[in-house]
Structures are given as C-alpha cells and as structure tokens.
Design a protein around this motif. Structure first.
Motif, PDB file in Angstrom:
ATOM      1  N   LEU A  33      50.808  12.565 -31.825  1.00 60.29           N
ATOM      2  CA  LEU A  33      51.661  13.137 -30.524  1.00 60.29           C
ATOM      3  C   LEU A  33      51.904  14.570 -30.945  1.00 60.29           C
ATOM      4  CD1 LEU A  33      55.186  11.632 -29.315  1.00 60.29           C
ATOM      5  CD2 LEU A  33      54.980  13.935 -30.168  1.00 60.29           C
ATOM      6  N   ILE A  34      51.444  15.127 -29.683  1.00 60.09           N
ATOM      7  CA  ILE A  34      51.797  16.785 -29.648  1.00 60.09           C
ATOM      8  C   ILE A  34      52.648  17.135 -28.534  1.00 60.09           C
ATOM      9  CG2 ILE A  34      50.587  18.893 -29.688  1.00 60.09           C
ATOM     10  CD1 ILE A  34      48.027  17.495 -30.399  1.00 60.09           C
ATOM     11  N   ALA A  35      53.834  17.997 -29.089  1.00 56.09           N
ATOM     12  CA  ALA A  35      54.829  18.442 -28.104  1.00 56.09           C
ATOM     13  C   ALA A  35      54.632  19.951 -28.321  1.00 56.09           C
ATOM     14  CB  ALA A  35      56.114  17.818 -28.370  1.00 56.09           C
ATOM     15  N   VAL A  36      54.960  20.747 -27.004  1.00 53.94           N
ATOM     16  CA  VAL A  36      55.001  22.137 -27.100  1.00 53.94           C
ATOM     17  C   VAL A  36      56.346  22.593 -26.635  1.00 53.94           C
ATOM     18  CG1 VAL A  36      53.843  22.404 -24.946  1.00 53.94           C
ATOM     19  CG2 VAL A  36      53.757  24.082 -26.702  1.00 53.94           C
ATOM     20  N   SER A  37      57.053  23.383 -27.472  1.00 56.30           N
ATOM     21  CA  SER A  37      58.293  24.024 -26.616  1.00 56.30           C
ATOM     22  C   SER A  37      58.240  25.617 -26.526  1.00 56.30           C
ATOM     23  CB  SER A  37      59.416  23.446 -27.654  1.00 56.30           C
ATOM     24  OG  SER A  37      60.473  24.375 -27.498  1.00 56.30           O
ATOM     25  N   ASP A  38      58.508  26.260 -25.576  1.00 57.00           N
ATOM     26  CA  ASP A  38      58.605  27.690 -25.510  1.00 57.00           C
ATOM     27  C   ASP A  38      60.083  27.797 -25.648  1.00 57.00           C
ATOM     28  OD1 ASP A  38      55.917  27.888 -24.668  1.00 57.00           O
ATOM     29  OD2 ASP A  38      56.549  27.702 -22.567  1.00 57.00           O
ATOM     30  N   TRP A  39      60.299  28.250 -26.783  1.00 50.05           N
ATOM     31  CA  TRP A  39      61.727  28.540 -27.360  1.00 50.05           C
ATOM     32  C   TRP A  39      62.498  29.113 -26.744  1.00 50.05           C
ATOM     33  CZ3 TRP A  39      64.161  32.669 -28.621  1.00 50.05           C
ATOM     34  CH2 TRP A  39      63.369  34.001 -28.735  1.00 50.05           C
ATOM     35  N   TYR A  40      61.873  30.416 -25.940  1.00 52.12           N
ATOM     36  CA  TYR A  40      62.822  31.448 -25.235  1.00 52.12           C
ATOM     37  C   TYR A  40      63.054  30.775 -23.768  1.00 52.12           C
ATOM     38  CZ  TYR A  40      57.969  31.913 -23.630  1.00 52.12           C
ATOM     39  OH  TYR A  40      56.845  31.409 -23.341  1.00 52.12           O
ATOM     40  N   LYS A  90      49.129  23.118 -22.571  1.00 53.11           N
ATOM     41  CA  LYS A  90      48.851  21.783 -22.115  1.00 53.11           C
ATOM     42  C   LYS A  90      47.604  21.269 -21.947  1.00 53.11           C
ATOM     43  CE  LYS A  90      53.311  22.519 -19.372  1.00 53.11           C
ATOM     44  NZ  LYS A  90      53.859  22.540 -17.936  1.00 53.11           N
ATOM     45  N   ASN A  91      46.590  21.741 -21.575  1.00 49.19           N
ATOM     46  CA  ASN A  91      45.417  21.096 -21.175  1.00 49.19           C
ATOM     47  C   ASN A  91      44.708  20.715 -22.738  1.00 49.19           C
ATOM     48  OD1 ASN A  91      45.492  21.038 -18.458  1.00 49.19           O
ATOM     49  ND2 ASN A  91      44.405  22.888 -18.252  1.00 49.19           N
ATOM     50  N   MET A  92      45.057  21.889 -23.755  1.00 51.46           N
ATOM     51  CA  MET A  92      44.641  21.647 -25.173  1.00 51.46           C
ATOM     52  C   MET A  92      44.905  20.298 -25.518  1.00 51.46           C
ATOM     53  SD  MET A  92      45.206  25.184 -26.997  1.00 51.46           S
ATOM     54  CE  MET A  92      45.077  26.767 -26.170  1.00 51.46           C
ATOM     55  N   ALA A 109      40.304  25.825 -30.597  1.00 48.81           N
ATOM     56  CA  ALA A 109      39.647  25.512 -31.793  1.00 48.81           C
ATOM     57  C   ALA A 109      40.447  25.545 -33.072  1.00 48.81           C
ATOM     58  CB  ALA A 109      38.439  26.422 -32.113  1.00 48.81           C
ATOM     59  N   ILE A 110      41.506  26.415 -33.121  1.00 47.11           N
ATOM     60  CA  ILE A 110      42.559  26.568 -34.269  1.00 47.11           C
ATOM     61  C   ILE A 110      43.268  25.363 -34.042  1.00 47.11           C
ATOM     62  CG2 ILE A 110      44.645  27.873 -34.873  1.00 47.11           C
ATOM     63  CD1 ILE A 110      43.214  30.478 -33.952  1.00 47.11           C
ATOM     64  N   LEU A 111      43.703  24.916 -32.929  1.00 50.04           N
ATOM     65  CA  LEU A 111      44.729  23.908 -32.809  1.00 50.04           C
ATOM     66  C   LEU A 111      44.085  22.540 -33.044  1.00 50.04           C
ATOM     67  CD1 LEU A 111      47.535  22.632 -32.186  1.00 50.04           C
ATOM     68  CD2 LEU A 111      46.810  22.542 -29.655  1.00 50.04           C
ATOM     69  N   SER A 112      42.866  22.470 -32.654  1.00 47.53           N
ATOM     70  CA  SER A 112      41.975  21.090 -32.921  1.00 47.53           C
ATOM     71  C   SER A 112      41.844  20.932 -34.464  1.00 47.53           C
ATOM     72  CB  SER A 112      40.726  21.162 -32.236  1.00 47.53           C
ATOM     73  OG  SER A 112      40.715  21.380 -30.763  1.00 47.53           O
ATOM     74  N   ASP A 113      41.435  22.235 -35.099  1.00 44.47           N
ATOM     75  CA  ASP A 113      41.223  22.024 -36.505  1.00 44.47           C
ATOM     76  C   ASP A 113      42.483  21.841 -37.361  1.00 44.47           C
ATOM     77  OD1 ASP A 113      38.658  22.672 -36.280  1.00 44.47           O
ATOM     78  OD2 ASP A 113      38.581  24.697 -36.886  1.00 44.47           O
ATOM     79  N   ILE A 114      43.812  22.396 -36.903  1.00 39.52           N
ATOM     80  CA  ILE A 114      44.986  21.801 -37.424  1.00 39.52           C
ATOM     81  C   ILE A 114      45.044  20.320 -37.265  1.00 39.52           C
ATOM     82  CG2 ILE A 114      47.494  22.157 -37.451  1.00 39.52           C
ATOM     83  CD1 ILE A 114      46.583  25.304 -36.800  1.00 39.52           C
ATOM     84  N   VAL A 115      45.079  19.900 -36.189  1.00 40.62           N
ATOM     85  CA  VAL A 115      45.286  18.499 -35.942  1.00 40.62           C
ATOM     86  C   VAL A 115      44.334  17.777 -36.560  1.00 40.62           C
ATOM     87  CG1 VAL A 115      44.963  16.870 -33.957  1.00 40.62           C
ATOM     88  CG2 VAL A 115      46.151  18.924 -33.444  1.00 40.62           C
ATOM     89  N   SER A 116      42.978  17.829 -36.621  1.00 40.03           N
ATOM     90  CA  SER A 116      42.036  17.175 -37.361  1.00 40.03           C
ATOM     91  C   SER A 116      42.607  17.078 -38.825  1.00 40.03           C
ATOM     92  CB  SER A 116      40.557  17.818 -37.240  1.00 40.03           C
ATOM     93  OG  SER A 116      39.657  17.178 -38.212  1.00 40.03           O
ATOM     94  N   SER A 117      42.829  18.174 -39.536  1.00 35.26           N
ATOM     95  CA  SER A 117      43.280  18.182 -40.807  1.00 35.26           C
ATOM     96  C   SER A 117      44.413  17.494 -41.133  1.00 35.26           C
ATOM     97  CB  SER A 117      43.717  19.590 -41.446  1.00 35.26           C
ATOM     98  OG  SER A 117      42.559  20.300 -41.345  1.00 35.26           O
ATOM     99  N   LEU A 118      45.551  17.547 -40.069  1.00 36.39           N
ATOM    100  CA  LEU A 118      46.900  16.633 -40.489  1.00 36.39           C
ATOM    101  C   LEU A 118      46.583  15.279 -40.254  1.00 36.39           C
ATOM    102  CD1 LEU A 118      49.348  18.989 -38.218  1.00 36.39           C
ATOM    103  CD2 LEU A 118      49.228  18.878 -40.764  1.00 36.39           C
ATOM    104  N   TYR A 119      45.544  14.896 -39.398  1.00 39.01           N
ATOM    105  CA  TYR A 119      45.148  13.631 -38.879  1.00 39.01           C
ATOM    106  C   TYR A 119      44.714  12.696 -40.224  1.00 39.01           C
ATOM    107  CZ  TYR A 119      44.049   9.514 -36.175  1.00 39.01           C
ATOM    108  OH  TYR A 119      44.083   8.083 -35.574  1.00 39.01           O
ATOM    109  N   ARG A 120      43.675  13.379 -40.726  1.00 44.20           N
ATOM    110  CA  ARG A 120      43.248  12.884 -41.937  1.00 44.20           C
ATOM    111  C   ARG A 120      44.410  12.817 -43.041  1.00 44.20           C
ATOM    112  NH1 ARG A 120      37.571  13.354 -42.816  1.00 44.20           N
ATOM    113  NH2 ARG A 120      36.529  14.187 -40.798  1.00 44.20           N
TER     114      ARG A 120
END
Length: 254
Positions: free
Chosen positions: A141-148, A127-129, A98-109
């Motif tokens: 486009l959404i990418a995810v990186s585990d920095w460690y 990944k599934n999100m 839900a947090i990620l979806s709301d952030i993406v929705s805001s950025l998209y607008r």
C-alpha cells in the motif's frame, strides 16, 4: 529534538532499529528550488520532514503505531522559468519514479508493506507512479499526502499563496526560525494568465515562472508568524497521525 530520534532514520543506529518492529514507513519528499528571497532552497523537504516526524511521534503516542521516517527526497519537478535559476534542480518524472520504485523494492524485500509519502512540493505528481507500483506490488500500500493542501489555509492565514507565501513562511518560522530571513523577503506578487479560462482552471499548462513572479514567490509573506505556523502545523499533524493510525489499526481500508 531528542524525542524525534526514534522515528528519524537520519539519526538512529542499526543497533536501535534492531530492537524495534515498525508498522509504517514515511517518506518526506520535496524539491530544491528558490523560495522568494527569504526562505532556503531546502524549504519543501525540510517542512515535509518536520511534519512527518511530528505525525509519526503522535501516531506512536496516541495509537501505539510505530513509524520510521526515511530521509527526505530533495528532488522535484520544476516549471520552465525555474530551470535557469542557479541551483534549482529539476528531476524528470522518470527519475522520480525510479527513485520511488527503488525505495519500494528495498522496503518490500525487508518485509514492509505500507508507505506514506508526505509531499511538500506542488510540482510533484505521484498518482500514476503509485498506480504502476500497485500493478507490480499488489500487496504493497502506498498513500501520498500533500501536507499543505488538505487543511484549508484560509482558516489559519490572512492571505492565500502558493509558494513562499504566508503559509509556508509561517510553518517554517515555527519549525526552523533560524532559516527564515524576512529582511530579504520580496512581496510575492504574481501575474495571472492573460487567458482567463486558464486562471479559472478550465485547462492547465505549466506557468513560466520567470514571467509570473519577480522574486520566485507567489503569495505575500509579510503577515507570517510562527504562531500561525504552529496552529496550522498542529492540525496537519493531527490529521496525518490519524491517517497513520487507521492505516495500521483498521483491518481494511474499505
């Protein structure tokens, strides 16, 4: 510190933002949890944020790619045995989505179309999100990186560890030495599964944190140094900044 201001949304004003256009949005994500006795609860999101800020600056200097680093998300997914620890905060998959979806929705607008999550907590899984959000926003486009995880720690540290060990402690010593108190550190000793095939990764189950570790750490922190942390962080930042540049400069990711 002043140099990072221009890529740090926590320290910049709307007046300054209006004068720029931005190519890429970076979202540090961590957790709030104990890290042995010597590192703060904020370790995961402080490190994700520090790495993200440095990589954003490097991408601008070397590739003229302008990034904005959002405030870090401090909520992660925890194992049984951690939930009972004071102030260890567990967020469900649905909450994080839900947090990620709301952030993406805001950025998209607002017209943004590219986001990189810099994750610092091993319990988080995006990944599934990201697949679901790709269904809802096919041109985002959404990418995810585990920095460690993507730079082999064995090339930089003497002992491996998963949590508050030599790697995490060294990198925090580099970025925030004032937050590290080695006089309180435990040895990070841990107990493996009795079922050997679980240790060999034949299958996965969440570990009961109170059963596998005495001090909430997994990995010996006593050989940590800020110099080791600097070397490792610089390689991570180099790789991430190259990613940021290519995501913007390449016409396609394929």
């Amino acid at each position: 510190m002043e140099e990072t201001k221009k890529v740090d949304l926590m320290r910049i004003t709307y007046g300054e933002v209006k004068q720029q256009s931005y190519d890429l949005v970076i979202l540090p994500w961590g957790a709030t949890e104990p890290h042995n006795y010597h590192l703060p609860y904020s370790t995961d999101y402080f490190l994700s944020q520090s790495i993200a800020l440095d990589a954003a600056l490097k991408a601008e200097k070397e590739g003229n790619v302008k990034c904005m680093v959002l405030p870090p998300v401090p909520y992660g997914s925890q194992n049984i045995g951690q939930w009972q620890l004071p102030f260890c905060l567990h967020t469900r998959y649905e909450t994080q989505k839900a947090i990620l979806s709301d952030i993406v929705s805001s950025l998209y607008r607002q017209g943004f179309r590219k986001l990189v999550i810099v994750n610092g907590h091993g319990g988080n899984s995006f990944k599934n999100m990201i697949r679901d959000l790709g269904y809802d926003y096919p041109d985002f486009l959404i990418a995810v990186s585990d920095w460690y995880a993507f730079v082999p720690e064995k090339e930089y540290f003497e002992e491996s560890g998963e949590h508050a060990g030599e790697q995490e402690t060294s990198v925090l010593m580099y970025y925030h030495p004032e937050l590290v108190n080695m006089t309180m550190a435990g040895d990070g000793g841990n107990i493996p599964f009795a079922v050997e095939e679980l240790n060999r990764k034949t299958a996965w189950i969440p570990r009961n944190w109170s059963r596998v570790t005495r001090d909430t750490g997994i990995g010996n922190p006593f050989k940590s140094t800020p110099e080791k942390g600097k070397r490792y962080a610089e390689e991570v930042v180099k790789r991430l900044s190259a990613l940021f540049i290519d995501l913007i400069k390449k016409e396609s990711i394929y």
